[in-house]
Enzyme design. Structure first.
Site, short mmCIF file in Angstrom:
data_model
loop_
_atom_site.label_atom_id
_atom_site.label_comp_id
_atom_site.label_asym_id
_atom_site.label_seq_id
_atom_site.Cartn_x
_atom_site.Cartn_y
_atom_site.Cartn_z
N THR A 156 0.88 -1.15 0.00
CA THR A 156 0.00 0.00 0.00
C THR A 156 0.92 1.20 0.00
O THR A 156 2.03 1.12 0.51
CB THR A 156 -0.87 0.02 1.28
N ARG A 184 -13.64 -7.76 -1.69
CA ARG A 184 -12.95 -7.51 -0.43
C ARG A 184 -12.47 -6.06 -0.36
O ARG A 184 -11.88 -5.55 -1.30
CB ARG A 184 -11.78 -8.46 -0.28
N GLY A 186 -10.17 -3.51 2.07
CA GLY A 186 -9.23 -3.46 3.18
C GLY A 186 -9.30 -2.16 3.94
O GLY A 186 -10.28 -1.40 3.86
N GLY A 207 -0.24 -2.77 5.39
CA GLY A 207 -0.05 -4.12 5.94
C GLY A 207 -1.28 -4.99 5.74
O GLY A 207 -2.01 -4.84 4.76
N GLY A 209 -4.74 -5.68 5.96
CA GLY A 209 -5.87 -4.77 6.15
C GLY A 209 -6.85 -5.19 7.22
O GLY A 209 -7.35 -4.35 7.97
#
Length: 285
Positions: A156, A184, A186, A207, A209
């Site tokens: 990210t 999905r 995060g 990292g 999520g």
């Protein structure tokens, strides 16, 4: 109150950086930080600076955001992004989108509209068309190494900044978690989880999520800033909360309204670059 120096910090994602890409990942973060820094020195806002820095990272195919986004379980791109301004608590976010070169730019359009905070999927893309943001084919965003590297990535990108007027802002963007279920979402699209900013400073997280969501990591870090902890102490305390509660992996960057920066991660790597309130440039990974 006017500060002599603004400050900015960027991250390129928590996870593993291949040995041959370590230098390039640091260079990309430095380029993004300097782009935002120059704008801040010209009197630009923290909000514009974090958007500019994150767009720079989204345009770099090395990072899992925008161009270079990873593929979900269906072999498709699905991206999230958010941006927040601290003095007004204005925020905008998008989730589960595709066909957008710079998701953070669309998140900024949501913030500027001010009626909603989070738009998802086709609704977000419809808003993008009305807002004049050009859509592109997913093939233009999928770089060859993402097609070939079917391994889990936690990448990210994000930025936090404070401007000369003491206003803070943060932005976060991601191409998602490799092989995730379609639909999905995060932490990167969720205010208070992946991104948060207020009067006291700004935070961007990266990292796993789901662990970041469960611990509301960005807001947790802000609580320590508000309690008076130095950013470097705040990030360590916050990361410890995540590890105790989830035994998972993450990283975060923090900036306070004085222009002091902090960062921490429990992954192998997290490339970061910052220009703090003393005007000195720092790099780490």
């Amino acid at each position: 109150m006017k500060y002599t120096f603004p400050a900015i910090i960027v991250h390129g994602g928590a996870g593993r950086v291949a040995h041959h890409q370590v230098e390039a990942s640091q260079v990309g973060c430095q380029e993004a930080a300097l782009a935002g820094w120059r704008l801040l020195l010209e009197g630009g806002s923290a909000l514009d600076a974090v958007q500019m820095a994150v767009e720079s990272l989204e345009n770099n195919p090395l990072y899992n955001a925008g161009t270079g986004a990873t593929l979900n379980a269906a072999g498709e791109i699905q991206m999230d992004a958010s941006i927040m301004e601290g003095s007004t608590l204005a925020a905008g976010a998008v989730a589960a989108i595709h066909g957008i070169r710079n998701p953070v730019r669309l998140a900024r359009k949501v913030l500027d509209r001010s009626q909603e905070v989070l738009l998802v999927g086709e609704g977000a893309l419809s808003f993008a068309r009305k807002a004049g943001i050009e859509l592109c084919a997913n093939a233009e965003l999928t770089v060859e190494h993402q097609r070939q590297r079917w391994e889990k990535m936690h990448g990210t990108v994000g930025c936090a900044a404070v401007d000369q007027a003491g206003r803070s802002a943060a932005a976060t963007s991601t191409g998602g978690l490799f092989d995730a279920l379609p639909g999905r979402v995060g932490d990167s699209a969720l205010i208070g989880c992946g991104t948060y900013a207020n009067y006291f400073g700004a935070v961007s997280c990266t990292g796993i999520g789901e662990a970041i969501i469960r611990t509301a990591l960005a807001r947790t870090a802000m609580g320590d800033l508000q309690a008076g902890y130095h950013p470097m102490v705040a990030v360590q305390r916050t990361l410890a909360v995540l590890v105790r509660g989830t035994q998972s992996e993450a990283g975060l960057i923090v900036i306070d309204r004085k222009g002091r920066v902090g960062y921490a991660h429990n992954t192998l790597h997290m490339p970061v670059c910052w220009l703090s309130n003393d005007g000195q440039l720092g790099l780490d990974i």
